[in-house]
Scaffold this motif. Structure first.
Motif, mmCIF file in Angstrom:
data_model
loop_
_atom_site.group_PDB
_atom_site.id
_atom_site.type_symbol
_atom_site.label_atom_id
_atom_site.label_comp_id
_atom_site.label_asym_id
_atom_site.label_seq_id
_atom_site.Cartn_x
_atom_site.Cartn_y
_atom_site.Cartn_z
ATOM 1 N N TRP A 32 6.077 9.975 21.687
ATOM 2 C CA TRP A 32 5.076 10.002 22.760
ATOM 3 C C TRP A 32 3.756 10.583 22.258
ATOM 4 C CZ3 TRP A 32 9.800 12.518 22.921
ATOM 5 C CH2 TRP A 32 9.783 13.914 22.776
ATOM 6 N N GLY A 33 3.531 10.451 20.969
ATOM 7 C CA GLY A 33 2.260 10.860 20.384
ATOM 8 C C GLY A 33 1.439 9.638 20.003
ATOM 9 N N ARG A 34 0.849 9.663 18.830
ATOM 10 C CA ARG A 34 0.062 8.510 18.383
ATOM 11 C C ARG A 34 0.972 7.307 18.155
ATOM 12 N NH1 ARG A 34 -2.159 13.010 15.978
ATOM 13 N NH2 ARG A 34 -4.322 13.392 16.593
ATOM 14 N N ASP A 35 0.460 6.132 18.464
ATOM 15 C CA ASP A 35 1.288 4.949 18.246
ATOM 16 C C ASP A 35 1.388 4.656 16.753
ATOM 17 O OD1 ASP A 35 -0.283 2.160 17.564
ATOM 18 O OD2 ASP A 35 -1.599 3.625 18.521
ATOM 19 N N ALA A 36 2.500 4.087 16.360
ATOM 20 C CA ALA A 36 2.767 3.854 14.945
ATOM 21 C C ALA A 36 1.870 2.773 14.362
ATOM 22 C CB ALA A 36 4.233 3.474 14.752
ATOM 23 N N VAL A 37 1.522 1.779 15.146
ATOM 24 C CA VAL A 37 0.818 0.615 14.618
ATOM 25 C C VAL A 37 -0.596 0.971 14.171
ATOM 26 C CG1 VAL A 37 0.037 -1.722 15.124
ATOM 27 C CG2 VAL A 37 2.205 -0.898 16.076
ATOM 28 N N THR A 38 -1.364 1.608 15.059
ATOM 29 C CA THR A 38 -2.731 1.990 14.700
ATOM 30 C C THR A 38 -2.730 2.969 13.530
ATOM 31 O OG1 THR A 38 -3.313 1.769 17.042
ATOM 32 C CG2 THR A 38 -4.895 2.880 15.623
ATOM 33 N N THR A 39 -1.810 3.922 13.575
ATOM 34 C CA THR A 39 -1.767 4.929 12.515
ATOM 35 C C THR A 39 -1.411 4.314 11.172
ATOM 36 O OG1 THR A 39 -1.071 6.553 14.172
ATOM 37 C CG2 THR A 39 -0.795 7.154 11.858
ATOM 38 N N LEU A 40 -0.410 3.438 11.159
ATOM 39 C CA LEU A 40 -0.021 2.806 9.891
ATOM 40 C C LEU A 40 -1.102 1.861 9.377
ATOM 41 C CD1 LEU A 40 3.796 2.129 10.397
ATOM 42 C CD2 LEU A 40 2.730 3.767 8.830
ATOM 43 N N SER A 95 -4.245 2.558 9.535
ATOM 44 C CA SER A 95 -5.141 3.476 8.828
ATOM 45 C C SER A 95 -4.537 3.918 7.499
ATOM 46 C CB SER A 95 -5.430 4.697 9.701
ATOM 47 O OG SER A 95 -6.178 4.340 10.839
ATOM 48 N N VAL A 96 -3.235 4.179 7.505
ATOM 49 C CA VAL A 96 -2.563 4.545 6.256
ATOM 50 C C VAL A 96 -2.695 3.423 5.234
ATOM 51 C CG1 VAL A 96 -0.312 5.019 5.202
ATOM 52 C CG2 VAL A 96 -0.959 6.160 7.347
ATOM 53 N N ALA A 97 -2.452 2.185 5.674
ATOM 54 C CA ALA A 97 -2.544 1.043 4.765
ATOM 55 C C ALA A 97 -3.954 0.905 4.188
ATOM 56 C CB ALA A 97 -2.143 -0.235 5.491
ATOM 57 N N GLU A 98 -4.961 1.158 5.031
ATOM 58 C CA GLU A 98 -6.351 1.016 4.593
ATOM 59 C C GLU A 98 -6.720 2.039 3.526
ATOM 60 O OE1 GLU A 98 -10.297 -0.341 4.427
ATOM 61 O OE2 GLU A 98 -8.518 -1.247 5.353
ATOM 62 N N HIS A 99 -6.101 3.222 3.583
ATOM 63 C CA HIS A 99 -6.517 4.321 2.701
ATOM 64 C C HIS A 99 -5.521 4.624 1.594
ATOM 65 C CE1 HIS A 99 -9.103 4.985 6.267
ATOM 66 N NE2 HIS A 99 -9.970 5.378 5.360
ATOM 67 N N THR A 100 -4.555 3.750 1.390
ATOM 68 C CA THR A 100 -3.630 3.868 0.262
ATOM 69 C C THR A 100 -3.612 2.546 -0.492
ATOM 70 O OG1 THR A 100 -1.752 3.247 1.686
ATOM 71 C CG2 THR A 100 -2.162 5.611 1.355
ATOM 72 N N ASP A 101 -3.003 2.558 -1.679
ATOM 73 C CA ASP A 101 -3.052 1.366 -2.521
ATOM 74 C C ASP A 101 -1.692 0.732 -2.774
ATOM 75 O OD1 ASP A 101 -5.872 1.556 -2.977
ATOM 76 O OD2 ASP A 101 -5.465 3.207 -4.371
ATOM 77 N N GLU A 102 -0.662 1.565 -2.976
ATOM 78 C CA GLU A 102 0.608 1.021 -3.432
ATOM 79 C C GLU A 102 1.814 1.449 -2.598
ATOM 80 O OE1 GLU A 102 0.996 2.223 -7.475
ATOM 81 O OE2 GLU A 102 -0.574 0.885 -8.215
ATOM 82 N N ILE A 103 1.762 2.594 -1.980
ATOM 83 C CA ILE A 103 2.938 3.110 -1.308
ATOM 84 C C ILE A 103 3.314 2.202 -0.126
ATOM 85 C CG2 ILE A 103 1.703 4.649 0.310
ATOM 86 C CD1 ILE A 103 3.951 6.739 -0.356
ATOM 87 N N GLY A 104 4.627 1.992 0.056
ATOM 88 C CA GLY A 104 5.084 1.201 1.177
ATOM 89 C C GLY A 104 4.865 1.924 2.491
ATOM 90 N N ILE A 105 4.808 1.150 3.580
ATOM 91 C CA ILE A 105 4.703 1.729 4.911
ATOM 92 C C ILE A 105 5.842 1.181 5.765
ATOM 93 C CG2 ILE A 105 2.199 2.018 4.776
ATOM 94 C CD1 ILE A 105 1.946 -0.472 6.610
ATOM 95 N N GLY A 106 6.205 1.934 6.810
ATOM 96 C CA GLY A 106 7.268 1.451 7.674
ATOM 97 C C GLY A 106 7.314 2.189 8.993
ATOM 98 N N THR A 107 7.883 1.538 9.997
ATOM 99 C CA THR A 107 8.131 2.167 11.289
ATOM 100 C C THR A 107 9.588 2.616 11.332
ATOM 101 O OG1 THR A 107 8.744 0.031 12.295
ATOM 102 C CG2 THR A 107 6.445 0.715 12.452
#
Length: 332
Positions: A40-48, A50-62
């Motif tokens: 019930w905090g920040r939504d995962a989609v918008t946050t991820l 931003s993570v994708a935009e500011h990283t290069d190689e690390i995987g992301i996931g929900t």
């Protein structure tokens, strides 16, 4: 070789930038993926995004996106978009969550969680394939639409979360992986039997599936502070999040402890509930203590045959210095 991931904090953080900073630290420290829960905090989609935009190689996931607050088709669209903005780094984790979140926060009846999860996985996979989706399920009926953009290439895997035997079997039968948490080493092994039975029932290729275990971790030179933070974390999940985690502990031989924690928490005795989480349980279900202790404890879980990745997760009350120190200490 077992991968080591970071499970970004479930507790509130000062900003999206804070979560991005943790993800960048995880990337430079050699972790394979960062997972983000959605409660019930920040939504995962918008946050991820931003993570994708500011990283290069690390995987992301929900881990996990619940199957009640979004339609399966929207989850599929969202996964396709996240796969695009991350240049193919997404792994999608879905699951039912629990009645406290679904009913209390989203205002939706927590009905038929297993069936809903299974149908969501089926539909999301069809959406991501780019085919026209015609689906006649018990929960969902869809017809005549397909993605209005090119389907993602590669198609992101779709995992399912679960703690009980039936939900884990479902993950093995229909999903590309299983997300586990709050399990002892013996509990993981027992549920792996359920997962692999599901794999056989679904005629799936086990080598292509992935089992990811989230492990509460807190590695500090101040041993007692690390253990108390983690003890509080476990007490909150067992006492404050309904019967879901309490039942999971009971199945693993800790019924008396789980009941005491739940009763104390319900009575407003949160300190007593925390104290009821004994050292034996803490050591069985987490990696908490000095850096040396935590390295040994996490290695014990990584050595379990069938576990493909261990997530370094953090106590709810851990502040940024504790999180960063633990990421650093437990870097692969």
């Amino acid at each position: 070789m077992t991968d080591r991931d970071v499970y970004l904090p479930v507790a509130a953080q000062p900003s999206v930038e804070t979560l991005v900073g943790m993800s960048r630290l995880a990337e430079t420290s050699g972790y394979d993926r960062v997972w983000l829960p959605e409660t019930w905090g920040r939504d995962a989609v918008t946050t991820l995004s931003s993570v994708a935009e500011h990283t290069d190689e690390i995987g992301i996931g929900t881990s996990v996106m619940n199957v009640y607050s979004r339609s399966p088709a929207l989850i599929g669209q969202t996964a396709a978009t996240l796969q695009e903005v991350s240049d193919g780094r997404l792994r999608l984790g879905v699951g039912p969550s629990g009645p406290i979140v679904i009913e209390g926060w989203h205002g939706v009846d927590f009905e038929r969680p297993l069936k809903r999860t299974r149908e969501t996985v089926d539909i999301v996979k069809r959406v991501l394939s780019g085919e026209t989706v015609n689906y006649d399920g018990d929960v969902f009926q869809l017809s005549g639409f397909r993605l209005r953009c090119d389907p993602p290439d590669p198609v992101p895997p779709v995992d399912a979360g679960g703690l009980g035997p039936k939900s884990v079997e479902l993950a093995g039968r229909f999903a590309d992986g299983w997300h586990a948490l709050l399990l002892t080493a013996d509990g993981v092994a027992e549920r792996l039997d359920d997962f692999e039975r599901g794999t056989e029932l679904g005629d799936r290729n086990r080598e292509s599936q992935r089992v990811t275990l989230s492990l509460p971790c807190c590695a500090l030179e101040d041993r007692e502070r690390a253990r108390e933070l983690t003890r509080q974390h476990i007490a909150f999940y067992v006492g404050g999040m309904g019967t879901y985690y309490r039942d999971a502990l009971a199945r693993q031989g800790y019924e008396a402890t789980a009941d005491e924690v739940a009763q104390r928490w319900a009575s407003g005795e949160q300190e007593a509930a925390t104290a009821a989480v004994g050292d034996d349980l803490l050591d069985e279900i987490a990696a908490a203590g000095t850096p040396e202790e935590c390295r040994d404890q996490i290695a014990r879980f990584e050595d379990i045959d069938g576990v493909d990745a261990v997530n370094v997760s953090f106590p709810r009350a851990a502040e940024r210095d504790v999180i960063d120190a633990t990421i650093d200490v437990l870097a692969p």
